[in-house]
Design a protein around this motif. Structure first.
Motif, PDB file in Angstrom:
ATOM      1  N   ASP A  95      -5.895 -34.297  80.575  1.00  0.00           N
ATOM      2  CA  ASP A  95      -6.359 -33.484  79.457  1.00  0.00           C
ATOM      3  C   ASP A  95      -6.795 -34.367  78.290  1.00  0.00           C
ATOM      4  O   ASP A  95      -6.737 -35.601  78.341  1.00  0.00           O
ATOM      5  CB  ASP A  95      -5.304 -32.458  79.041  1.00  0.00           C
ATOM      6  CG  ASP A  95      -4.053 -33.072  78.426  1.00  0.00           C
ATOM      7  OD1 ASP A  95      -4.093 -34.237  77.973  1.00  0.00           O
ATOM      8  OD2 ASP A  95      -3.016 -32.384  78.378  1.00  0.00           O
ATOM      9  N   VAL A  96      -7.232 -33.727  77.211  1.00  0.00           N
ATOM     10  CA  VAL A  96      -7.884 -34.404  76.090  1.00  0.00           C
ATOM     11  C   VAL A  96      -6.988 -35.432  75.408  1.00  0.00           C
ATOM     12  O   VAL A  96      -7.483 -36.372  74.766  1.00  0.00           O
ATOM     13  CB  VAL A  96      -8.379 -33.353  75.069  1.00  0.00           C
ATOM     14  CG1 VAL A  96      -7.196 -32.628  74.420  1.00  0.00           C
ATOM     15  CG2 VAL A  96      -9.279 -33.970  74.015  1.00  0.00           C
ATOM     16  N   HIS A  97      -5.676 -35.311  75.554  1.00  0.00           N
ATOM     17  CA  HIS A  97      -4.744 -36.186  74.845  1.00  0.00           C
ATOM     18  C   HIS A  97      -4.435 -37.487  75.589  1.00  0.00           C
ATOM     19  O   HIS A  97      -3.679 -38.318  75.078  1.00  0.00           O
ATOM     20  CB  HIS A  97      -3.432 -35.442  74.586  1.00  0.00           C
ATOM     21  CG  HIS A  97      -3.619 -34.159  73.826  1.00  0.00           C
ATOM     22  ND1 HIS A  97      -4.025 -34.130  72.515  1.00  0.00           N
ATOM     23  CD2 HIS A  97      -3.481 -32.864  74.217  1.00  0.00           C
ATOM     24  CE1 HIS A  97      -4.115 -32.873  72.110  1.00  0.00           C
ATOM     25  NE2 HIS A  97      -3.798 -32.093  73.126  1.00  0.00           N
ATOM     26  N   LEU A  98      -4.993 -37.670  76.772  1.00  0.00           N
ATOM     27  CA  LEU A  98      -4.616 -38.823  77.601  1.00  0.00           C
ATOM     28  C   LEU A  98      -5.810 -39.722  77.912  1.00  0.00           C
ATOM     29  O   LEU A  98      -5.934 -40.270  79.009  1.00  0.00           O
ATOM     30  CB  LEU A  98      -3.959 -38.337  78.910  1.00  0.00           C
ATOM     31  CG  LEU A  98      -2.652 -37.558  78.735  1.00  0.00           C
ATOM     32  CD1 LEU A  98      -2.171 -37.025  80.081  1.00  0.00           C
ATOM     33  CD2 LEU A  98      -1.575 -38.437  78.091  1.00  0.00           C
ATOM     34  N   GLY A  99      -6.663 -39.924  76.922  1.00  0.00           N
ATOM     35  CA  GLY A  99      -7.869 -40.722  77.136  1.00  0.00           C
ATOM     36  C   GLY A  99      -7.601 -42.169  77.512  1.00  0.00           C
ATOM     37  O   GLY A  99      -8.259 -42.728  78.387  1.00  0.00           O
ATOM     38  N   THR A 100      -6.619 -42.796  76.859  1.00  0.00           N
ATOM     39  CA  THR A 100      -6.325 -44.201  77.169  1.00  0.00           C
ATOM     40  C   THR A 100      -5.794 -44.338  78.588  1.00  0.00           C
ATOM     41  O   THR A 100      -6.182 -45.257  79.333  1.00  0.00           O
ATOM     42  CB  THR A 100      -5.303 -44.771  76.171  1.00  0.00           C
ATOM     43  OG1 THR A 100      -5.841 -44.695  74.845  1.00  0.00           O
ATOM     44  CG2 THR A 100      -4.990 -46.230  76.482  1.00  0.00           C
ATOM     45  N   LEU A 101      -4.920 -43.431  78.991  1.00  0.00           N
ATOM     46  CA  LEU A 101      -4.414 -43.462  80.363  1.00  0.00           C
ATOM     47  C   LEU A 101      -5.549 -43.260  81.355  1.00  0.00           C
ATOM     48  O   LEU A 101      -5.601 -43.942  82.397  1.00  0.00           O
ATOM     49  CB  LEU A 101      -3.337 -42.389  80.546  1.00  0.00           C
ATOM     50  CG  LEU A 101      -2.779 -42.232  81.960  1.00  0.00           C
ATOM     51  CD1 LEU A 101      -2.143 -43.527  82.451  1.00  0.00           C
ATOM     52  CD2 LEU A 101      -1.779 -41.076  82.017  1.00  0.00           C
ATOM     53  N   ALA A 102      -6.469 -42.359  81.057  1.00  0.00           N
ATOM     54  CA  ALA A 102      -7.606 -42.122  81.950  1.00  0.00           C
ATOM     55  C   ALA A 102      -8.432 -43.391  82.128  1.00  0.00           C
ATOM     56  O   ALA A 102      -8.805 -43.751  83.250  1.00  0.00           O
ATOM     57  CB  ALA A 102      -8.480 -40.997  81.395  1.00  0.00           C
ATOM     58  N   ARG A 103      -8.713 -44.083  81.036  1.00  0.00           N
ATOM     59  CA  ARG A 103      -9.514 -45.308  81.133  1.00  0.00           C
ATOM     60  C   ARG A 103      -8.790 -46.381  81.938  1.00  0.00           C
ATOM     61  O   ARG A 103      -9.420 -47.123  82.706  1.00  0.00           O
ATOM     62  CB  ARG A 103      -9.855 -45.816  79.728  1.00  0.00           C
ATOM     63  CG  ARG A 103     -10.888 -44.950  79.003  1.00  0.00           C
ATOM     64  CD  ARG A 103     -11.332 -45.580  77.703  1.00  0.00           C
ATOM     65  NE  ARG A 103     -10.269 -45.599  76.705  1.00  0.00           N
ATOM     66  CZ  ARG A 103     -10.016 -44.602  75.873  1.00  0.00           C
ATOM     67  NH1 ARG A 103     -10.732 -43.489  75.924  1.00  0.00           N
ATOM     68  NH2 ARG A 103      -9.048 -44.697  74.976  1.00  0.00           N
ATOM     69  N   ARG A 104      -7.484 -46.473  81.779  1.00  0.00           N
ATOM     70  CA  ARG A 104      -6.735 -47.491  82.530  1.00  0.00           C
ATOM     71  C   ARG A 104      -6.686 -47.162  84.027  1.00  0.00           C
ATOM     72  O   ARG A 104      -6.765 -48.069  84.866  1.00  0.00           O
ATOM     73  CB  ARG A 104      -5.330 -47.635  81.949  1.00  0.00           C
ATOM     74  CG  ARG A 104      -5.342 -48.244  80.557  1.00  0.00           C
ATOM     75  CD  ARG A 104      -3.975 -48.638  80.071  1.00  0.00           C
ATOM     76  NE  ARG A 104      -4.052 -49.262  78.746  1.00  0.00           N
ATOM     77  CZ  ARG A 104      -3.081 -49.948  78.191  1.00  0.00           C
ATOM     78  NH1 ARG A 104      -1.925 -50.101  78.825  1.00  0.00           N
ATOM     79  NH2 ARG A 104      -3.232 -50.493  76.996  1.00  0.00           N
ATOM     80  N   LEU A 105      -6.533 -45.897  84.357  1.00  0.00           N
ATOM     81  CA  LEU A 105      -6.555 -45.526  85.778  1.00  0.00           C
ATOM     82  C   LEU A 105      -7.925 -45.823  86.386  1.00  0.00           C
ATOM     83  O   LEU A 105      -8.019 -46.343  87.506  1.00  0.00           O
ATOM     84  CB  LEU A 105      -6.205 -44.052  85.936  1.00  0.00           C
ATOM     85  CG  LEU A 105      -4.725 -43.693  85.751  1.00  0.00           C
ATOM     86  CD1 LEU A 105      -4.540 -42.187  85.657  1.00  0.00           C
ATOM     87  CD2 LEU A 105      -3.873 -44.266  86.875  1.00  0.00           C
TER      88      LEU A 105
END
Length: 245
Positions: A95-105
């Motif tokens: 979701d919108v609050h997990l942008g940094t985690l998304a980029r790292r994955l």
């Protein structure tokens, strides 16, 4: 009138979801009505079913559809790790609050969809189901939606810890440097001429090795922040390798 009661006890890992007054011992007395399922009881006490593992009634495992009877003792265990998601390749939706985690994955080559705007819980749940993606979120209400394909609560607010938690829980295959961190598309090798329009003069003169996203066309090269990204990748790969023994 309240019916007979059952005793429900939660594993320590799940007690953060409980109201403050129940977190210390992780236990509750709950009245039964002869209709509500055990899954409903667990969620009514604050624990999303995405986080509940085996449900034991007087020592025997039962499904979430089980209707408890007064006098029974229920133990709610955490989801076993590694968690297997049957029926589809392992893919995530954040979701919108997990942008940094998304980029790292994505940096690690894990198929990760991410909504950079708040499209709302119903739309996210529908997307999870349509694309068969595991919904990662810190929104407990979202994780309770029945439409979800699968989901998991992200326990930490720190991206490094979030990434370790996902790697530990799901053990995804890592293929670093193969996905676009901006859109999740796959990368391909590219010549300087193919990406020339995205390069400033200094970059054009200094670098000769490039990659390009096959979806959005974004160009990549080993720029000023590359060492930081390498460190993130190396820590994640070492952590994942250690889990495999």
């Amino acid at each position: 009138m309240n019916g007979p009661e059952i005793h429900v006890e939660f594993a320590p890992e799940l007690r953060l979801f409980l109201p403050n007054g129940r977190r210390r011992d992780g236990a509750a007395q709950v009245a039964t009505d002869g209709v509500s399922t055990l899954g409903h009881v667990v969620e009514s006490l604050g624990v999303p079913l995405t986080e509940a593992g085996p449900l034991l009634v007087d020592g025997r495992e039962v499904p979430v559809s089980y209707v408890p009877v007064g006098g029974e003792s229920v133990s709610v265990r955490p989801v076993p790790r590694p968690q297997r998601v049957p029926g589809a390749p392992l893919r995530f939706l954040l979701d919108v609050h997990l942008g940094t985690l998304a980029r790292r994955l994505r940096l690690l080559g894990v198929d990760t969809a991410y909504e950079s705007t708040d499209i709302g819980d119903p739309a996210l749940a529908a997307l999870s189901a349509a694309e068969r993606r595991v919904m990662l979120s810190r929104d407990r209400g979202l994780l309770r939606r029945r439409e979800l394909w699968a989901g998991a609560y992200v326990y930490s607010t720190r991206p490094e810890d979030q990434l370790r938690d996902v790697l530990d829980r799901f053990r995804p295959e890592l293929r670093p440097w193969t996905r676009c961190t901006a859109c999740n598309g796959l990368l391909k090798e590219a010549t300087k001429e193919e990406v020339a329009g995205q390069l400033e003069g200094g970059t054009r003169a200094t670098y000769d090795v490039f990659a390009q996203c096959t979806e959005c066309g974004r160009a990549y090269w080993k720029g000023a922040h590359h060492e930081q990204l390498v460190a993130i990748v190396e820590r994640a790969v070492a952590f994942r390798s250690a889990m495999d023994g």
